[in-house]
Design an enzyme around this catalytic site. Structure first.
Site, PDB file in Angstrom:
ATOM      1  N   TYR A 122       0.835  -1.201   0.000  1.00  0.00           N
ATOM      2  CA  TYR A 122       0.000   0.000   0.000  1.00  0.00           C
ATOM      3  C   TYR A 122       0.872   1.255   0.000  1.00  0.00           C
ATOM      4  O   TYR A 122       0.637   2.185  -0.783  1.00  0.00           O
ATOM      5  CB  TYR A 122      -0.910  -0.009   1.226  1.00  0.00           C
ATOM      6  CG  TYR A 122      -1.602   1.305   1.494  1.00  0.00           C
ATOM      7  CD1 TYR A 122      -2.662   1.725   0.691  1.00  0.00           C
ATOM      8  CD2 TYR A 122      -1.196   2.120   2.545  1.00  0.00           C
ATOM      9  CE1 TYR A 122      -3.303   2.936   0.942  1.00  0.00           C
ATOM     10  CE2 TYR A 122      -1.833   3.329   2.798  1.00  0.00           C
ATOM     11  CZ  TYR A 122      -2.872   3.729   1.993  1.00  0.00           C
ATOM     12  OH  TYR A 122      -3.499   4.926   2.235  1.00  0.00           O
ATOM     13  N   LEU A 123       1.869   1.285   0.859  1.00  0.00           N
ATOM     14  CA  LEU A 123       2.734   2.465   0.950  1.00  0.00           C
ATOM     15  C   LEU A 123       3.541   2.664  -0.329  1.00  0.00           C
ATOM     16  O   LEU A 123       3.809   3.800  -0.735  1.00  0.00           O
ATOM     17  CB  LEU A 123       3.659   2.353   2.161  1.00  0.00           C
ATOM     18  CG  LEU A 123       2.954   2.434   3.522  1.00  0.00           C
ATOM     19  CD1 LEU A 123       3.940   2.156   4.648  1.00  0.00           C
ATOM     20  CD2 LEU A 123       2.310   3.799   3.710  1.00  0.00           C
TER      21      LEU A 123
END
Length: 209
Positions: A122-123
């Site tokens: 996600y990051l």
């Protein structure tokens, strides 16, 4: 009043953003949602809406739009397709439509996703979207909060370019920060992190302008 496209309007933070914009004397929210059955809740409140899917063509969603707040998220299911490529697609459409400002809800850790123990994919997607925005020539603000909580906000934050320690912040205060970031006097082309704090949001944003 400026027309503000709120992407992810049906999300927990997105709904707060829409309500703040609706109460504002400066902005008119346009709630972008993915499904037709999500339209009624906004229309019943007199809020303008547009159907848009971040995995499809988005040109129609930015017609007559002055500024954008991107508060969408895939919930970890489609981080590349939605959080990264969907965001990039909307940036391209916004640029063609001469959108005046693009406010991105990002996340702490997006500056260095490889160092993360959790949510690395996600990051990484948020990092790639943020970097694309920086190179887009759009006027932008990238807001990177810590962990989001559902407690009541107090309109105060702590803001730095980068915090060494992780922390949390209420969705209320994140939403307020996103809306404040629409204003020209909040600065331009800035990236910053926010956590719970003691500084009024408007004053905190003055420190980056």
């Amino acid at each position: 009043m400026e027309n503000i496209l709120v992407v992810g309007a049906n999300g927990t933070t997105g709904k707060k953003v829409v309500n703040l914009l609706k109460a504002s004397q400066y902005f008119n929210p346009i709630a972008m949602v993915r499904k037709e059955d999500q339209l009624a809740q906004f229309k019943n409140e007199g809020i303008d809406t547009v159907l848009g899917d971040l995995e499809e063509n988005l040109a129609h969603t930015v017609k007559n739009i002055d500024k954008v707040i991107f508060a969408a998220g895939s919930g970890g299911e489609k981080v590349v397709a939605v959080d990264q490529e969907g965001a990039k697609s909307l940036m391209d459409a916004s640029k063609k439509a001469n959108v005046k400002r693009f406010v991105m809800l990002s996340s702490m850790g997006a500056d260095n996703p490889d160092a993360a123990e959790d949510l690395k994919a996600y990051l990484k997607a948020k990092h790639n979207a943020d970097e694309y925005l920086k190179q887009s020539n759009l006027n932008y603000m990238i807001v990177r909060p810590g962990s989001l909580t559902n407690e009541k906000g107090n309109g105060k934050i702590s803001l730095q370019r980068h915090f060494e320690e992780h922390g949390s912040i209420t969705r209320d205060d994140v939403a307020q920060t996103l809306v404040h970031s629409l204003h020209e006097d909040a600065g331009s082309n800035e990236t910053f992190e926010i956590l719970e704090g003691d500084t009024l949001i408007g004053k905190a944003l003055d420190s980056v302008s």
